[in-house]
Scaffold this active site. Structure first.
Site, PDB file in Angstrom:
ATOM      1  CG  ASP A  51       1.934  46.014 112.566  1.00 23.87           C
ATOM      2  OD1 ASP A  51       2.647  46.226 111.673  1.00 23.87           O
ATOM      3  OD2 ASP A  51       1.017  44.849 112.537  1.00 23.87           O
ATOM      4  CB  SER A  52       6.626  48.890 112.219  1.00 24.73           C
ATOM      5  OG  SER A  52       6.105  50.157 111.493  1.00 24.73           O
ATOM      6  CG  ASP A  90       0.162  47.498 109.130  1.00 22.56           C
ATOM      7  OD1 ASP A  90      -0.296  46.908 108.406  1.00 22.56           O
ATOM      8  OD2 ASP A  90       1.274  47.601 109.580  1.00 22.56           O
ATOM      9  CE  LYS A 120       1.190  47.063 105.519  1.00 21.34           C
ATOM     10  NZ  LYS A 120       1.555  45.914 106.326  1.00 21.34           N
ATOM     11  CD  GLU A 122       1.494  41.362 109.073  1.00 22.25           C
ATOM     12  OE1 GLU A 122       1.882  40.013 109.476  1.00 22.25           O
ATOM     13  OE2 GLU A 122       2.458  42.207 109.215  1.00 22.25           O
ATOM     14  CD  GLU A 189       8.353  42.814 105.992  1.00 17.90           C
ATOM     15  OE1 GLU A 189       7.072  43.329 106.188  1.00 17.90           O
ATOM     16  OE2 GLU A 189       9.197  43.111 106.977  1.00 17.90           O
TER      17      GLU A 189
HETATM   18  O1  KIV Z   1       4.215  48.155 109.986  1.00 15.32           O
HETATM   19  C1  KIV Z   1       5.206  48.237 109.163  1.00 15.32           C
HETATM   20  O2  KIV Z   1       5.969  49.360 109.264  1.00 15.32           O
HETATM   21  C2  KIV Z   1       5.084  47.609 107.904  1.00 15.32           C
HETATM   22  C3  KIV Z   1       6.275  47.918 106.784  1.00 15.32           C
HETATM   23  C4  KIV Z   1       7.130  47.100 107.193  1.00 15.32           C
HETATM   24  C5  KIV Z   1       5.710  47.511 105.623  1.00 15.32           C
HETATM   25  O3  KIV Z   1       4.112  46.705 107.478  1.00 15.32           O
END
Ligand code: KIV
Length: 271
Positions: A51-52, A90, A120, A122, A189
């Protein structure tokens, strides 16, 4: 270099075998077809459609605004570019917290509509119900502990987490729980290296670190940071392998200059 280089497809079992063999797992983010194709061709083990994307693709300050539809768009583009690596996506903010049925619906949409291999999310104990429900549908789940960017407004800063004993103990408990209920991996992280090592030893699933020291089972960073496309983000753990910002800017400046001087296009007599 890798005992697994001839593996046709990376699966959750391959990752477990890598941990057991002591071979480090390589993971990078990607959000589009062309980049995914290069990463897969280079032999990356896991692509994270993170989600980055909210930051590096869409220009938002945080990861919170990205939607499920947008994540599916990025994930399906990535999946079309790969043939070997494992693709994990994510679950975006708001799609899984507090409602395990909604979490399952979101995970199913990702799997069905993008063709990705896992999701994934959190958090620890507070998202256990959501994780269990997703796992019960046969969808591989990766956990994410330590600095969890979707909770940035709770933390207030992007600094190292779990430096204090109480938070470190909770993180250890969460990691054990995630591994026990069947997560195929855990991203750690921005936590102290000592804690990264301890957690890695205590769980059976692979740990993938980002700012968690060397003694984890693998490493992940954002591809734009590795390539030097971003330039204002400089945490200690980051290594830039290229300066693409300058490279692309220089190429574009040359193109502009060639257009202005009519040096471009090539082969003018053909037209
Ligand atoms: O969204 C992302 O890029 C991440 C990584 C930084 C692990 O969750």
């Amino acid at each position: 270099m890798s005992a697994f280089k001839d593996t046709k497809r990376i699966t959750t079992s391959t990752m477990r075998a890598m941990k057991e063999a002591g071979e480090k797992i390589s993971m990078l983010t990607a959000y589009d077809f062309s980049m995914a194709r290069i990463l897969d061709d280079a032999g990356i083990d896991i692509i994270l459609v993170g989600d980055s994307a909210s930051n590096v693709m869409a220009g938002h300050e945080t990861t919170l605004p990205i939607t499920l539809d947008q994540m599916i768009y990025h994930a399906s583009s990535v999946v079309r570019g790969i043939s070997r690596c494992f693709v994990v996506v994510d679950l975006p903010f708001g799609s899984y917290q507090g409602d395990s049925k909604a979490a399952l619906r979101a995970a199913i949409r990702i799997m069905k509509e993008s063709g990705a291999h896992g999701v994934k999310l959190e958090g620890g104990i507070e998202v256990k119900d959501s994780i269990e429900r997703i796992l019960s549908a046969g969808i591989p789940v990766m956990g994410h502990l330590g600095l969890t960017p979707q909770s940035i407004y709770k933390f207030g800063t992007y600094t190292v987490r779990a430096k204090e004993e109480v938070e470190a103990e909770q993180l250890e408990k969460d990691a054990k729980m995630l591994s026990k209920i069947g997560c195929f991996g855990i991203v750690l992280e921005k936590i102290p290296a000592k804690l990264g090592k301890k957690v890695t030893k205590m769980v059976t699933c692979p740990t993938i670190g980002i700012g968690a020291g060397p003694d984890v089972d693998g490493q992940v960073i954002v591809i734009h940071d590795l390539l030097g496309i971003t330039k204002d983000f400089n945490p200690r753990f980051l290594r830039r392998y290229l300066d693409l910002y300058s490279g692309i800017k220089g190429a574009v400046e040359s193109y502009i200059s060639d257009v202005k001087s009519v040096d471009f296009p090539n082969d003018k007599e053909q037209y």
